[in-house]
Design an enzyme around this catalytic site. Structure first.
Site, PDB file in Angstrom:
ATOM      1  N   ASP A  33       0.833  -1.213   0.000  1.00 49.00           N
ATOM      2  CA  ASP A  33       0.000   0.000   0.000  1.00 49.00           C
ATOM      3  C   ASP A  33       0.866   1.261   0.000  1.00 49.00           C
ATOM      4  O   ASP A  33       2.002   1.248   0.479  1.00 49.00           O
ATOM      5  CB  ASP A  33      -0.924  -0.020   1.236  1.00 49.00           C
ATOM      6  N   ASN A  81     -11.024  -2.443  -5.685  1.00 47.19           N
ATOM      7  CA  ASN A  81     -10.218  -1.436  -6.393  1.00 47.19           C
ATOM      8  C   ASN A  81     -10.840  -1.007  -7.736  1.00 47.19           C
ATOM      9  O   ASN A  81     -10.405  -0.010  -8.323  1.00 47.19           O
ATOM     10  CB  ASN A  81      -8.777  -1.915  -6.604  1.00 47.19           C
TER      11      ASN A  81
HETATM   12  C1  IPE Z   1      -5.515  -2.645  -0.320  1.00 45.10           C
HETATM   13  O1  IPE Z   1      -5.200  -1.321  -0.421  1.00 45.10           O
HETATM   14  C2  IPE Z   1      -5.466  -3.308  -1.678  1.00 45.10           C
HETATM   15  C3  IPE Z   1      -4.150  -3.496  -2.234  1.00 45.10           C
HETATM   16  C4  IPE Z   1      -3.020  -3.166  -1.697  1.00 45.10           C
HETATM   17  C5  IPE Z   1      -4.129  -4.115  -3.531  1.00 45.10           C
HETATM   18  P1  IPE Z   1      -6.294  -0.180  -0.628  1.00 45.10           P
HETATM   19  O2  IPE Z   1      -5.527   1.081  -0.789  1.00 45.10           O
HETATM   20  O3  IPE Z   1      -7.211  -0.555  -1.711  1.00 45.10           O
HETATM   21  O4  IPE Z   1      -7.084  -0.238   0.753  1.00 45.10           O
HETATM   22  P2  IPE Z   1      -7.938   0.885   1.487  1.00 45.10           P
HETATM   23  O5  IPE Z   1      -8.928   1.408   0.491  1.00 45.10           O
HETATM   24  O6  IPE Z   1      -6.982   1.937   1.935  1.00 45.10           O
HETATM   25  O7  IPE Z   1      -8.565   0.158   2.641  1.00 45.10           O
HETATM   26  C1  IPE Z   2      -1.477   0.273  -3.407  1.00 51.55           C
HETATM   27  O1  IPE Z   2      -1.274   1.643  -3.439  1.00 51.55           O
HETATM   28  C2  IPE Z   2      -1.724  -0.321  -4.768  1.00 51.55           C
HETATM   29  C3  IPE Z   2      -3.111  -0.708  -5.022  1.00 51.55           C
HETATM   30  C4  IPE Z   2      -4.092  -0.648  -4.184  1.00 51.55           C
HETATM   31  C5  IPE Z   2      -3.409  -1.186  -6.348  1.00 51.55           C
HETATM   32  P1  IPE Z   2      -2.476   2.668  -3.455  1.00 51.55           P
HETATM   33  O2  IPE Z   2      -2.837   2.947  -4.865  1.00 51.55           O
HETATM   34  O3  IPE Z   2      -3.583   2.185  -2.603  1.00 51.55           O
HETATM   35  O4  IPE Z   2      -1.800   3.952  -2.817  1.00 51.55           O
HETATM   36  P2  IPE Z   2      -2.441   4.931  -1.756  1.00 51.55           P
HETATM   37  O5  IPE Z   2      -2.915   4.085  -0.613  1.00 51.55           O
HETATM   38  O6  IPE Z   2      -3.569   5.613  -2.445  1.00 51.55           O
HETATM   39  O7  IPE Z   2      -1.343   5.843  -1.366  1.00 51.55           O
HETATM   40 MG    MG Z   3      -4.080   2.395  -0.668  1.00 54.19          MG
END
Ligand code: IPE
Ligand code: IPE
Ligand code: MG
Length: 258
Positions: A33, A81
């Site tokens: 993340d 997502n």
């Molecule tokens: C979890 O991260 C999913 C992945 C890392 C693929 P998200 O960024 O989607 O989670 P939330 O929305 O902060 O809970």
């Molecule tokens: C994790 O990084 C990757 C996926 C969830 C695909 P994020 O895209 O969630 O990055 P933040 O949490 O918005 O910084």
């Molecule tokens: Mg995230």
């Protein structure tokens, strides 16, 4: 003995720490993340963070394999997502094509086998093909399993498993009383990993401390390590720091330590 230089987050003090080679977590799962925030901090578009994050996956897969990890599960895309803007989703769907397109020879060289868990039939055709080819090209590798959670959701996974068990009952192949924890575990997307199916260590980067629908059943007794850095900044040393934290824990599984 694996040793690495550790910088204390509070005091800034640098010390050489040693990992116990006999106690490397067999299954490590990572919620990768913080890609978007990493990019935003640099005034870059969010997708620049995803691109850098893909390079981190390569580094960390190699490092984990060298440390003797047996299964590395990486949360790459959740069933939630899809709520993101189309342009970002499209970019994320292209990443596996780039990743496997450039990295499969290195995976084969390091005897790493690719596995994917998730609802892959809902992915774009090109993504499905990249995933399918990577699994096929690495199918004879006997080293670490690199398991991508792609269009994966923990609740959806449990629902699908329960539906499948219900069908077996309806077909007269299974008695309701024969449904136990082991039977349900086998039915999940990690079922084929046998005794390695539950993560020993779960890492989440970016400072968030939640599961976001990741491996809800399998993490019942996993050790959790939350780290403040964003995924593109994660590397071999931070992986070793997380394993070091894991090695300081006392896993009791409800019992008592001697
Ligand atoms: C979890 O991260 C999913 C992945 C890392 C693929 P998200 O960024 O989607 O989670 P939330 O929305 O902060 O809970
Ligand atoms: C994790 O990084 C990757 C996926 C969830 C695909 P994020 O895209 O969630 O990055 P933040 O949490 O918005 O910084
Ligand atoms: Mg995230």
């Amino acid at each position: 003995m694996f040793s690495f230089l550790n910088k204390d987050q509070q005091t800034g003090e640098v010390a050489e720490l040693q990992l116990d080679e006999q106690n490397i977590p067999a299954h490590i799962a990572i919620i990768m993340d913080g890609n978007g925030r990493w990019a935003q901090q640099r005034h870059l578009p969010r997708i620049a963070g995803h691109k850098q994050g893909m390079n981190t996956v390569k580094t960390v897969a190699m490092a984990a394999s060298h440390l003797g990890v047996k299964v590395l599960t990486l949360y790459a895309f959740s069933t939630e997502n899809w709520k993101r803007p189309t342009a970002e989703v499209n970019y994320l769907m292209k990443l596996p094509v780039d990743f496997f397109g450039t990295f499969v020879p290195d995976l084969v060289k390091n005897n790493i086998r690719v596995k994917v868990m998730g609802y892959t039939d809902q992915l774009p055709a090109a993504t499905q093909k990249a995933v399918h080819d990577a699994i096929e090209d690495t199918k004879d590798c006997t080293g670490m399993v690199l398991n991508f959670a792609l269009n994966y959701g923990g609740r959806a996974e449990i629902v699908t498993a329960v539906q499948s068990l219900a069908q077996q009952v309806q077909a007269g192949q299974l008695a309701p009383a024969a449904i136990d924890e082991d039977r349900l575990s086998q039915q999940l997307m990690t079922g084929d990993l046998g005794e390695l199916r539950d993560p020993d260590l779960l890492i989440r980067t970016s400072g968030e401390e939640r599961l976001s629908n990741f491996m809800l059943w399998q993490v019942a007794y996993s050790e959790f390590v939350f780290m403040d850095l964003h995924w593109p900044d994660f590397d071999q040393t931070t992986l070793e720091q997380a394993i070091y934290q894991y090695q300081q824990r006392h896993r009791r599984f409800g019992g008592l330590t001697n």
